[in-house]
Design an enzyme around this catalytic site. Structure first.
Site, PDB file in Angstrom:
ATOM      1  N   LYS A   4      13.823   6.394 -19.497  1.00 39.60           N
ATOM      2  CA  LYS A   4      13.337   5.312 -18.646  1.00 39.60           C
ATOM      3  C   LYS A   4      12.642   4.243 -19.471  1.00 39.60           C
ATOM      4  O   LYS A   4      12.876   3.040 -19.295  1.00 39.60           O
ATOM      5  CB  LYS A   4      12.372   5.856 -17.591  1.00 39.60           C
ATOM      6  CG  LYS A   4      11.992   4.808 -16.533  1.00 39.60           C
ATOM      7  CD  LYS A   4      10.680   5.119 -15.849  1.00 39.60           C
ATOM      8  CE  LYS A   4       9.506   4.656 -16.688  1.00 39.60           C
ATOM      9  NZ  LYS A   4       8.218   4.753 -15.987  1.00 39.60           N
ATOM     10  N   ASP A  29      12.403   4.982 -11.991  1.00 37.87           N
ATOM     11  CA  ASP A  29      11.075   5.586 -11.891  1.00 37.87           C
ATOM     12  C   ASP A  29      10.951   6.279 -10.531  1.00 37.87           C
ATOM     13  O   ASP A  29      11.930   6.447  -9.807  1.00 37.87           O
ATOM     14  CB  ASP A  29       9.980   4.529 -12.081  1.00 37.87           C
ATOM     15  CG  ASP A  29       9.946   3.525 -10.937  1.00 37.87           C
ATOM     16  OD1 ASP A  29      10.872   3.522 -10.090  1.00 37.87           O
ATOM     17  OD2 ASP A  29       8.972   2.750 -10.865  1.00 37.87           O
TER      18      ASP A  29
END
Length: 212
Positions: free
Chosen positions: A123, A141
């Protein structure tokens, strides 16, 4: 799982773009290195808390070398207000050293190399690639993981599954900014506890609402 059609996907992102034509990261940064540091610090913390901590830090430190000169003991007082600050301080010092040793002090522009840095997962790497290098990556997320299946944008129960679905289904012209729109939508409108459905520009498209 019932997903939005291709035409509905176009409509959804055209509405998000109309409401926010130039979305941007809410993390404050000076350059590629300071964004990388900010994203590492933001794990399990709010952007607001990270910005409060990094504002004075980034006035003094904007390069890996400066961070090494500051050192772990010098860094901790700046970030003590952020969760997991001891581990994050270790990661920031270690990634700064690796940037100097392996990459000439520069932030690499591909995911594989970014993910060799301590504290940098998929991420975080995707955020840096998207924001700094303008690549159409999809950082997933907790907000995207929660709202994308709910709305019908993509299915999946893990970040990698949702990321794969989003990259396959989002119209190409919206890919660059898509994760910002979805993140902000989840953060401010489609919230976990009290979603503001009456204010939502996607209300009539949302699969969750249609299923009620």
């Amino acid at each position: 799982m019932d997903l939005l059609t291709d035409s509905q996907m176009h409509e959804l992102f055209s509405r998000l773009k109309a409401a926010n034509p130039s979305p941007a990261s809410e993390l404050e940064y000076v350059n590629a290195y300071t964004l990388l540091v900010a994203v590492v610090l933001s794990a399990q913390a709010t952007d607001k808390s990270v910005n409060k901590a990094t504002a004075p830090l980034f006035e003094k430190v904007t390069t890996p070398q400066q961070m090494l000169e500051l050192g772990k003991d010098g860094l901790i007082p700046y970030i003590r207000s952020i969760g997991l600050y001891k581990t994050k301080a270790e990661h920031v010092i270690a990634l700064s050293q690796k940037l100097i040793t392996d990459f000439g002090g520069n932030v690499p522009n591909n995911r594989e190399e970014l993910m060799t840095l301590p504290g940098v997962g998929r991420k975080t790497a995707n955020v840096v690639l998207n924001v700094i290098f303008h690549k159409p990556t999809m950082p997933v997320d907790t907000h995207l993981l929660r709202i994308c299946p709910k709305i019908g944008v993509a299915e999946g129960s893990t970040p990698i599954e949702v990321e794969k679905g989003l990259l396959e289904r989002i119209p190409e012209e919206y890919l660059q900014d898509a994760h910002h729109w979805l993140l902000l939508h989840g953060r401010y409108i489609c919230t976990a506890r009290n979603p503001k459905c009456d204010e939502c520009v996607l209300n009539d498209l949302c699969k969750h609402n249609q299923g009620e």
